[in-house]
Design a protein around this motif. Structure first.
Motif, PDB file in Angstrom:
ATOM      1  N   CYS A 332     -26.761 -39.391  12.866  1.00 17.55           N
ATOM      2  CA  CYS A 332     -26.158 -38.644  11.762  1.00 17.55           C
ATOM      3  C   CYS A 332     -24.701 -39.060  11.575  1.00 17.55           C
ATOM      4  CB  CYS A 332     -26.231 -37.147  12.033  1.00 17.55           C
ATOM      5  SG  CYS A 332     -27.912 -36.491  12.114  1.00 17.55           S
ATOM      6  N   VAL A 333     -24.288 -39.165  10.318  1.00 18.80           N
ATOM      7  CA  VAL A 333     -22.900 -39.493  10.001  1.00 18.80           C
ATOM      8  C   VAL A 333     -22.387 -38.589   8.893  1.00 18.80           C
ATOM      9  CG1 VAL A 333     -22.897 -41.906  10.747  1.00 18.80           C
ATOM     10  CG2 VAL A 333     -23.686 -41.331   8.446  1.00 18.80           C
ATOM     11  N   GLY A 334     -21.100 -38.655   8.689  1.00 14.82           N
ATOM     12  CA  GLY A 334     -20.438 -37.850   7.662  1.00 14.82           C
ATOM     13  C   GLY A 334     -18.959 -37.838   7.964  1.00 14.82           C
ATOM     14  N   ILE A 335     -18.417 -36.668   8.312  1.00  8.85           N
ATOM     15  CA  ILE A 335     -17.004 -36.541   8.646  1.00  8.85           C
ATOM     16  C   ILE A 335     -16.718 -37.275   9.955  1.00  8.85           C
ATOM     17  CG2 ILE A 335     -15.156 -34.925   9.231  1.00  8.85           C
ATOM     18  CD1 ILE A 335     -16.675 -32.793   7.638  1.00  8.85           C
ATOM     19  N   GLY A 336     -15.607 -38.004   9.984  1.00 11.74           N
ATOM     20  CA  GLY A 336     -15.208 -38.666  11.213  1.00 11.74           C
ATOM     21  C   GLY A 336     -13.714 -38.909  11.248  1.00 11.74           C
ATOM     22  N   PHE A 337     -13.107 -38.644  12.391  1.00 15.16           N
ATOM     23  CA  PHE A 337     -11.700 -38.967  12.625  1.00 15.16           C
ATOM     24  C   PHE A 337     -11.620 -40.035  13.711  1.00 15.16           C
ATOM     25  CE2 PHE A 337     -10.964 -35.016  10.415  1.00 15.16           C
ATOM     26  CZ  PHE A 337      -9.724 -35.184   9.815  1.00 15.16           C
ATOM     27  N   PRO A 338     -10.619 -40.915  13.641  1.00 17.43           N
ATOM     28  CA  PRO A 338     -10.457 -41.884  14.721  1.00 17.43           C
ATOM     29  C   PRO A 338     -10.438 -41.156  16.073  1.00 17.43           C
ATOM     30  CG  PRO A 338      -8.942 -42.375  12.935  1.00 17.43           C
ATOM     31  CD  PRO A 338      -9.578 -41.048  12.610  1.00 17.43           C
ATOM     32  N   PRO A 339     -11.103 -41.710  17.097  1.00 22.93           N
ATOM     33  CA  PRO A 339     -11.609 -43.085  17.158  1.00 22.93           C
ATOM     34  C   PRO A 339     -13.111 -43.220  16.912  1.00 22.93           C
ATOM     35  CG  PRO A 339     -11.536 -42.167  19.366  1.00 22.93           C
ATOM     36  CD  PRO A 339     -11.109 -41.061  18.428  1.00 22.93           C
ATOM     37  N   SER A 340     -13.684 -42.506  15.961  1.00 17.23           N
ATOM     38  CA  SER A 340     -15.127 -42.605  15.752  1.00 17.23           C
ATOM     39  C   SER A 340     -15.490 -42.182  14.338  1.00 17.23           C
ATOM     40  CB  SER A 340     -15.863 -41.701  16.749  1.00 17.23           C
ATOM     41  OG  SER A 340     -17.235 -41.617  16.451  1.00 17.23           O
TER      42      SER A 340
END
Length: 404
Positions: A332-340
């Protein structure tokens, strides 16, 4: 970055969903420290999350955001639905949060009776009946941070709520789906630039520079992961990217990247061949595409993640690769902040043993990875949305084989 992409209505619905989950668990309040979850509820998009942030969510009234005082300008600009309390750098977010919970629990200029009642419970309940939820597996919840909270508020029952908000984030609203499509368009533009720059003798750095510059010019923001672009001989290094080398004729080049719009990501992956491709790799490319299509067919509301993986594995088995297994065929993907770009420090994968129920509105990074099979190597990946009419492949870059 620098702007809140969400409407008041959207944010209100999310907060209502969180409070319903709190009520179901008999929680008096929750303390959120995961950057992705704080962004989901407030829209705060900045690089300040390297320092602890704590979003206090009471059962009623305003939320309260606690972090460094120097973030005031960004927070006042972006956050419309939470009060801000900043701490100086001679103390910690935990110090301020504890003081706030114990002594005031609300800014002097916006006192609320319901929050005062919560403070009274903290001060007067000797049996520890007050239940506060914390994300113990959050990247923003260090041992020291948690220890300071627990030691300073001893008469509280602490409940681990890791995943409570993450699970709500799995299904994307129409607004979020639009952001995913916009991110996918940037992924395609960036991939096109990278592929165009790859050739015999091309510098690894020059290829990534073209890719990254194009991504930014196309409207992309800083992604959770920078572009992973590296030669095939370093494929197994997983989360590494460009080096000081030069691409050479006859070698594959690994590309995995994602555009980012308002923290939403739509990743894709390709394998580009410099000069030529081996026959066995070309045959594996066809298997990889077939297995990818099998995943698309299996992604339906109500099925389990393990059933989706089984559909991918069935194609692999049919072509004589029953010895070959993967840890997942997507996540699952969507919102992401570094480092991912995976949405935090956990990966919600389409694994062979997962009982995750697939729902309409979920978005995935689907990977059909067939590397190291002994009979040829290839892979392809795309961002995929499960909408009302079935699966929608958001990233459009040709699957290949691509020879440069």
């Amino acid at each position: 970055m620098f702007a809140n992409p969400f409407t008041d209505e959207e944010l209100g619905q999310r907060l209502e969903a969180v409070r319903s989950a709190m009520e179901a668990r008999s929680l008096d309040m929750v303390l959120l420290s995961t950057p992705e979850n704080i962004f989901y509820l407030t829209g705060l998009d900045h690089w300040g999350y390297f320092a602890p942030h704590l979003l206090i969510v009471p059962p009623e009234g305003d939320m309260v955001l606690v972090t460094r005082q120097m973030e005031r300008v960004s927070i006042e600009k972006q956050v419309r639905n939470a009060l801000f309390h900043g701490h100086a750098d001679n103390e910690t977010a935990a110090d301020l949060a504890v003081r706030f919970l114990k002594d005031s629990f609300v800014a002097k200029e916006r006192s609320r009776a319901v929050l005062k009642a919560v403070v009274k419970e903290i001060e007067e309940q000797a049996d520890g009946a007050l239940r506060i939820g914390v994300e113990t597996w959050s990247s923003g919840h260090s041992y020291g941070f948690g220890h300071a909270l627990r030691e300073s508020l001893p008469d509280v029952h602490w409940a681990d709520i890791t995943g409570l908000v993450d699970n709500l984030r799995l299904v994307k609203s129409p607004l979020e789906q639009d952001l995913m499509r916009r991110a996918a368009a940037i992924s395609d533009i960036a991939a096109e630039a990278a592929i165009a720059a790859i050739r015999d003798g091309a510098s690894e750095r020059d290829v990534v520079a073209e890719c990254h510059a194009t991504m930014i010019r196309a409207g992309g923001e800083v992604p959770g992961f920078g572009p992973f672009i590296r030669p095939g001989k370093r494929l197994g290094e997983e989360h590494t990217t460009w080096g000081d080398g030069v691409y050479q004729d006859g070698e594959p080049v690994f590309i995995e990247l994602s555009g980012c719009v308002s923290r939403y990501h739509s990743p894709l992956g390709r394998l580009v061949h410099v000069g030529s491709i081996r026959d066995e790799d070309a045959r594996m490319a066809e298997v990889s595409r077939q297995a990818f299509d099998a995943v698309l067919s299996a992604l339906r509301p109500g099925v389990l993640a393990r059933d989706v993986y089984a559909a991918w594995q069935a194609i692999v088995d049919e072509v004589g690769l029953s010895h070959y297994r993967r840890h997942h065929c997507g996540y699952c993907v969507g919102i992401g902040f570094p480092p991912s770009w995976t949405g935090g420090n956990r990966v919600t994968g389409l694994r062979h043993d997962s009982d995750l129920e697939i729902r309409e509105g979920m978005t995935f990074h689907i990977l059909s990875w067939l590397m190291g099979t002994g009979k040829g190597d290839f892979f392809v990946s795309n961002a995929v949305l499960l909408g009302p009419d079935g699966t929608e492949v958001l990233t459009k870059t040709p699957l290949g084989p691509t020879i440069r």
